[in-house]
Write a protein that holds these residues in place. Structure first.
Motif, PDB file in Angstrom:
ATOM      1  N   ALA A 250       0.847  -1.194   0.000  1.00  0.00           N
ATOM      2  CA  ALA A 250       0.000   0.000   0.000  1.00  0.00           C
ATOM      3  C   ALA A 250       0.876   1.235   0.000  1.00  0.00           C
ATOM      4  CB  ALA A 250      -0.908   0.004   1.224  1.00  0.00           C
ATOM      5  N   VAL A 251       0.557   2.168  -0.872  1.00  0.00           N
ATOM      6  CA  VAL A 251       1.222   3.469  -0.910  1.00  0.00           C
ATOM      7  C   VAL A 251       0.178   4.517  -0.564  1.00  0.00           C
ATOM      8  CG1 VAL A 251       2.459   5.150  -2.322  1.00  0.00           C
ATOM      9  CG2 VAL A 251       2.870   2.704  -2.670  1.00  0.00           C
ATOM     10  N   ILE A 252       0.445   5.294   0.463  1.00  0.00           N
ATOM     11  CA  ILE A 252      -0.508   6.332   0.880  1.00  0.00           C
ATOM     12  C   ILE A 252       0.012   7.673   0.377  1.00  0.00           C
ATOM     13  CG2 ILE A 252      -1.718   7.394   2.809  1.00  0.00           C
ATOM     14  CD1 ILE A 252      -1.230   4.844   4.396  1.00  0.00           C
ATOM     15  N   GLY A 253      -0.730   8.243  -0.553  1.00  0.00           N
ATOM     16  CA  GLY A 253      -0.335   9.508  -1.169  1.00  0.00           C
ATOM     17  C   GLY A 253       0.106   9.288  -2.599  1.00  0.00           C
TER      18      GLY A 253
ATOM     19  N   GLU B  64      -0.638  -0.585 -16.348  1.00  0.00           N
ATOM     20  CA  GLU B  64       0.476  -1.450 -15.972  1.00  0.00           C
ATOM     21  C   GLU B  64       0.172  -2.274 -14.727  1.00  0.00           C
ATOM     22  OE1 GLU B  64       4.122   1.207 -17.869  1.00  0.00           O
ATOM     23  OE2 GLU B  64       3.607   1.451 -15.747  1.00  0.00           O
ATOM     24  N   GLY B  65      -0.981  -2.013 -14.102  1.00  0.00           N
ATOM     25  CA  GLY B  65      -1.415  -2.874 -13.011  1.00  0.00           C
ATOM     26  C   GLY B  65      -1.548  -2.238 -11.649  1.00  0.00           C
ATOM     27  N   ILE B  66      -1.281  -0.947 -11.525  1.00  0.00           N
ATOM     28  CA  ILE B  66      -1.394  -0.279 -10.228  1.00  0.00           C
ATOM     29  C   ILE B  66      -2.849   0.110  -9.985  1.00  0.00           C
ATOM     30  CG2 ILE B  66      -0.692   1.738  -8.870  1.00  0.00           C
ATOM     31  CD1 ILE B  66       1.931   1.737 -10.448  1.00  0.00           C
TER      32      ILE B  66
ATOM     33  N   THR C 292       6.244   7.295  -7.790  1.00  0.00           N
ATOM     34  CA  THR C 292       7.514   6.664  -8.148  1.00  0.00           C
ATOM     35  C   THR C 292       7.682   5.328  -7.442  1.00  0.00           C
ATOM     36  OG1 THR C 292       8.542   8.845  -8.463  1.00  0.00           O
ATOM     37  CG2 THR C 292      10.016   6.967  -8.223  1.00  0.00           C
ATOM     38  N   SER C 293       7.424   5.303  -6.139  1.00  0.00           N
ATOM     39  CA  SER C 293       7.564   4.045  -5.402  1.00  0.00           C
ATOM     40  C   SER C 293       6.582   3.004  -5.934  1.00  0.00           C
ATOM     41  CB  SER C 293       7.367   4.266  -3.899  1.00  0.00           C
ATOM     42  OG  SER C 293       6.083   4.777  -3.613  1.00  0.00           O
ATOM     43  N   ALA C 294       5.366   3.439  -6.265  1.00  0.00           N
ATOM     44  CA  ALA C 294       4.375   2.513  -6.821  1.00  0.00           C
ATOM     45  C   ALA C 294       4.843   1.957  -8.158  1.00  0.00           C
ATOM     46  CB  ALA C 294       3.036   3.223  -6.978  1.00  0.00           C
TER      47      ALA C 294
ATOM     48  N   SER D 172       2.021  -6.399  -6.158  1.00  0.00           N
ATOM     49  CA  SER D 172       0.704  -5.788  -6.375  1.00  0.00           C
ATOM     50  C   SER D 172       0.615  -4.527  -5.528  1.00  0.00           C
ATOM     51  CB  SER D 172      -0.405  -6.770  -5.990  1.00  0.00           C
ATOM     52  OG  SER D 172      -0.347  -7.916  -6.809  1.00  0.00           O
ATOM     53  N   VAL D 173       0.431  -3.387  -6.182  1.00  0.00           N
ATOM     54  CA  VAL D 173       0.502  -2.086  -5.511  1.00  0.00           C
ATOM     55  C   VAL D 173      -0.846  -1.387  -5.561  1.00  0.00           C
ATOM     56  CG1 VAL D 173       1.667   0.149  -5.411  1.00  0.00           C
ATOM     57  CG2 VAL D 173       2.933  -1.886  -6.172  1.00  0.00           C
TER      58      VAL D 173
END
Length: 493
Positions: free
Chosen positions: A156-159, A215-217, A166-168, A177-178
């Motif tokens: 999980a990326v918050i923000g 791309e899958g995000i 970039t991190s995602a 899986s992001v």
């Protein structure tokens, strides 16, 4: 790199700009592209300088020197000079996840550290960079990169600002899986709502978001973590969590009258304007409208300049921007030597527009607001100020000294406070239980991990308010550490 004698043969050219009085009539990007031939000449100016300081990416006494993401600038300059645009794209993508953003809104510390800039105008790195990526999209060279293998790990990326995106991107390409959680109705963070459309058109941001989705995000919008979904739920559902929540806690202005109607934070003003533009082309009326009003911005940075440009497009009656520091020198000061980014006086886009429309640079220097005065209905009507002098104290520190007799009253029906940001909003950090040190989430560059197992931090929330290119660097680095972390964890089916 480039033509060996190019820096002696060709002058610097920058991207063309729409004339100020014409561009303030719309919200489109004010910069246009140079021709391919012009850009090839600019690539030819890149010197075979042995040590290319342009991509060293360090901080010297708090000032950025070179490109923090270590772009291979001489290499793609040379390829553009030779007309090899696709090869230039390949080199650019090795280091930069989002060159369409940095090529538009990065202040280009790479140019300040260009070896040619010691004695001559720097290579037009930023113009070349943005054209490479725009040409790539136009020609269909950018296509979704679908990971061939999925690891089964969930992150999980918050923000969804530049650090989060970039991190995602990096972790998705690693096969994880992001899911990106964003509390606003559109992804992009400050790229979407903090930077005005005339500097970064939002279809450019949306184009990249759509590509990341292909791309899958997964992007979960209109969702505030800690309110709409609990932190405990996220910990249970994901193998790792990255906090890329920015430094959005705005500094408050404590003075008499500062709570009057018509006094707003600058970012609230910019967001309301962009959102209304995107939602309805301003037909919904859901924005702060300065048409026909006297506007004052308190704060001398880029956000303040964006407020100037926004108010001009809304047809304000007058515009002034207050700054507490002296006017910058026209050339490098003794303590601002190459290769650090030159901190010099510039007539940037907003001030050029104000100068064209109102006949003067709107910036006032060494000025202190002493109070705001409201009318009988509580609406701000004027600001009181006094001029200051910057003096060196006996202890070696500089102080600001008020100058009696320089008091002045300024009419204002709108005041926008643009004095920077203190750090991340504490509520979410507190719910996760992560430590806050010096108003930043405590996570070292060693592993970007917080004191809570499986929770990481990057971007402005960790580093403090900084440049987009530093946020991209942070996103790249935290992704490496998270990839290492989740790769050690067993897959739970």
């Amino acid at each position: 790199m480039g033509k060996p004698t190019g820096f002696m043969e060709f002058e610097r050219e920058k991207g063309k700009e729409v004339a100020p009085l014409k561009r303030v009539t719309n919200w489109s990007e004010y910069s246009t592209k140079l021709s391919d031939e012009s850009l090839q000449r600019q690539g030819a100016r890149c010197m075979d300088c042995g040590t290319p300081f342009c991509h060293m990416g360090i901080e010297i006494r708090g000032a950025t020197a070179g490109c923090p993401i270590n772009n291979l600038i001489p290499e793609w300059n040379d390829l553009v000079y030779k007309g090899k645009w696709q090869e230039a794209l390949e080199r650019l993508q090795l280091t930069n996840n989002f060159p369409e953003f940095t090529g538009r809104v990065c202040p280009a510390p790479c140019e300040g550290s260009c070896t040619l800039a010691i004695s001559d105008p720097a290579v037009s790195i930023k113009s070349i960079e943005s054209t490479i990526i725009d040409k790539a999209f136009e020609n269909g060279w950018i296509t979704p990169r679908i990971p061939s293998i999925r690891t089964g790990k969930k992150i999980a990326v918050i923000g969804s600002g530049p650090a989060g995106l970039t991190s995602a991107d990096e972790l998705n390409q690693a096969g994880h899986s992001v899911t990106v959680f964003e509390r606003s109705d559109r992804a992009g963070g400050l790229l979407m709502y903090g930077i005005p459309n005339m500097k970064l058109e939002k279809d450019v941001v949306q184009r990249r978001i759509q590509l990341l989705q292909q791309e899958g995000i997964d992007f979960v919008l209109n969702t505030e973590v800690g309110k709409d979904i609990s932190t405990e739920q996220l910990k249970a559902d994901f193998d790792a969590i990255i906090l890329c929540i920015g430094a959005q806690k705005q500094r408050e202005l404590h003075m008499k009258g500062s709570t009057s109607k018509g006094v707003y934070y600058a970012m609230d003003y910019l967001k309301s304007t962009t959102k209304s533009l995107l939602d309805s082309n301003f037909k919904d009326g859901q924005f702060i409208n300065t048409k026909g009003k006297d506007v004052i911005i308190i704060g001398g940075g880029d956000t303040g300049a964006d407020c100037v440009a926004t108010a001009i497009r809304q047809k304000c009656r007058s515009i002034v921007q207050f700054g507490k520091h002296p006017q910058l020198p026209v050339s490098r000061a003794e303590d601002n030597q190459w290769p650090t980014d030159p901190n010099i006086y510039k007539l940037e886009y907003a001030y050029e527009e104000a100068n064209a429309k109102y006949g003067n640079d709107p910036r006032e220097y060494l000025i202190q607001t002493t109070k705001m005065v409201a009318d009988q209905n509580g609406n701000v009507k004027e600001l009181h100020t006094i001029q200051m002098e910057k003096v060196l104290g006996e202890d070696g520190y500089f102080y600001f000294k008020e100058l009696p007799g320089t008091e002045k009253v300024w009419p204002a029906q709108f005041v926008f406070v643009a004095i920077g940001f203190e750090g991340p909003e504490n509520s979410l950090a507190e719910q996760f239980g992560v430590n806050i040190v010096n108003k930043k989430i405590a996570a070292s560059t060693k592993d970007y991990s917080t004191n809570i197992e499986g929770v990481f931090a990057a971007g402005d929330a960790r580093k403090g308010q900084s440049l987009i290119v530093w946020a991209i660097k942070e996103g790249q680095e935290v992704a490496k550490k998270v990839n290492e972390y989740v790769s050690k964890k067993p897959v739970i089916l």
